[in-house]
Write an enzyme that holds these catalytic residues in place. Structure first.
Site, mmCIF file in Angstrom:
data_model
loop_
_atom_site.group_PDB
_atom_site.id
_atom_site.type_symbol
_atom_site.label_atom_id
_atom_site.label_comp_id
_atom_site.label_asym_id
_atom_site.label_seq_id
_atom_site.Cartn_x
_atom_site.Cartn_y
_atom_site.Cartn_z
ATOM 1 N N TYR A 73 63.478 44.734 -29.781
ATOM 2 C CA TYR A 73 62.268 44.273 -30.428
ATOM 3 C C TYR A 73 62.326 44.124 -31.888
ATOM 4 C CZ TYR A 73 57.016 43.811 -31.158
ATOM 5 O OH TYR A 73 55.749 43.672 -31.446
ATOM 6 N N LYS A 119 63.990 40.143 -28.968
ATOM 7 C CA LYS A 119 62.860 38.925 -29.257
ATOM 8 C C LYS A 119 63.036 38.813 -30.714
ATOM 9 C CE LYS A 119 57.862 39.163 -29.479
ATOM 10 N NZ LYS A 119 57.755 39.215 -31.053
#
Length: 330
Positions: free
Chosen positions: A152, A180
């Site tokens: 993340y 991401k």
């Protein structure tokens, strides 16, 4: 008990990955609320996303209110995801925590529930350096070797820039299959550092730029906007696939421009500090306005916002709802 599954690899991360909220029941904006998860809406969202054609689901990040859920709510949400998806597409939960031991405990639970992977940022509190951030993912992978990891990579939330030396080292961890990322601006630099072993996923409106920059490596993107209606994001995936063969990018350019304009209110027209302050309210607010799903109220302490933010959420939701109507009809 976890279901038998093969560990995902970077090659398995393809297409359109929807980011979904953690639907809240009415009254969830009160500190005294318990059992706030809207289980039936969670099931409906998963099935509707799969019916719409998304390739995977990410959850329990910022707009999933990972910091505002009790563990019981998070566990129930993950179980509901797995039961609803029934193995039809890969589902990633989220196990970001303040420390490594808690992140490991939550990731083990997510594995046993049956999730295919976890989206997780470095342990939060102090600003990490490269050594600490890398060691976190090494420890997580050692403790839970049969769970795929999506990094993340949000520099605002985690107070970490995710520089090339970080990617060079975490690329050695087989469980780290994707990331991401907020932008494709450093895509080539980071892909080179990771030696192509990690699938970097930009947001939907930046996917075209990423594909043109790295045609072979850029084959997946994330879309929180899909929770306002997945048709535009699924159309983007398909139009890019067509353009790769035909060389005609005009339809992709049109949709990318439409997406960019639709999210402008949500990023507070470029005021990213304001966006980061009210991210949860903006995202869930526009989803509720768009009406494709019911995100429900924000859980404390993310339930307060000035009128300007509520107006931005309204504008963003209406703009994406119009795109959903346009591309669903196609």
């Amino acid at each position: 008990m976890s279901r038998a599954r093969k560990l995902l690899t970077a090659d398995d991360i393809q297409g359109c990955w929807a980011i979904i909220p953690t639907p809240a029941r009415d009254g969830a904006d009160q500190w005294s609320a318990v059992d706030t998860l809207d289980v039936e809406e969670t099931r409906r969202i998963v099935n509707a996303m799969i019916d719409a054609g998304v390739d995977g689901i990410l959850s329990l990040g910022t707009l999933g209110e990972c910091g505002a859920l009790t563990w019981a709510e998070k566990e129930l949400f993950m179980r509901t995801l797995v039961e609803a998806a029934a193995g039809r597409i890969p589902i990633f939960g989220g196990t970001t925590a303040l420390g490594t031991r808690e992140a490991i405990a939550q990731t083990r639970a997510a594995r046993d529930i049956g999730l295919d992977g976890t989206m997780v940022g470095p342990s939060m509190w102090n600003k990490p350096d490269v050594a600490a951030a890398v060691r976190f993912y090494q420890d997580l992978a050692e403790a839970v070797p049969d769970m795929a990891i999506c990094v993340y990579a949000n520099p605002f939330v985690f107070k970490f820039d995710f520089p090339p030396p970080f990617w060079a080292q975490v690329a050695e961890i087989p469980q780290v299959v994707c990331a991401k990322v907020a932008s494709y601006a450093t895509l080539l630099r980071d892909t080179k550092a990771a030696r192509g072993r990690i699938r970097f996923m930009p947001m939907d409106s930046e996917y075209m730029g990423a594909v043109k920059l790295d045609p072979r490596g850029s084959v997946a993107f994330w879309s929180s906007s899909a929770s306002c209606g997945p048709a535009p994001a699924v159309a983007l995936r398909d139009l890019v696939a067509q353009a790769r063969h035909s060389g005609d990018w005009s339809a992709v350019e049109e949709l990318s421009d439409e997406m960019g304009r639709a999210v402008l209110p949500i990023v507070c027209y470029g005021d990213f500090n304001l966006f980061q302050t009210h991210n949860v309210t903006l995202e869930k607010g526009r989803m509720n306005v768009a009406g494709w799903l019911k995100a429900g109220p924000n859980r404390p302490p993310y339930h307060l916002a000035p009128p300007q933010i509520l107006e931005f959420a309204k504008l963003g939701g209406e703009a994406w709802a119009a795109l959903q109507e346009k591309y669903a009809s196609k």
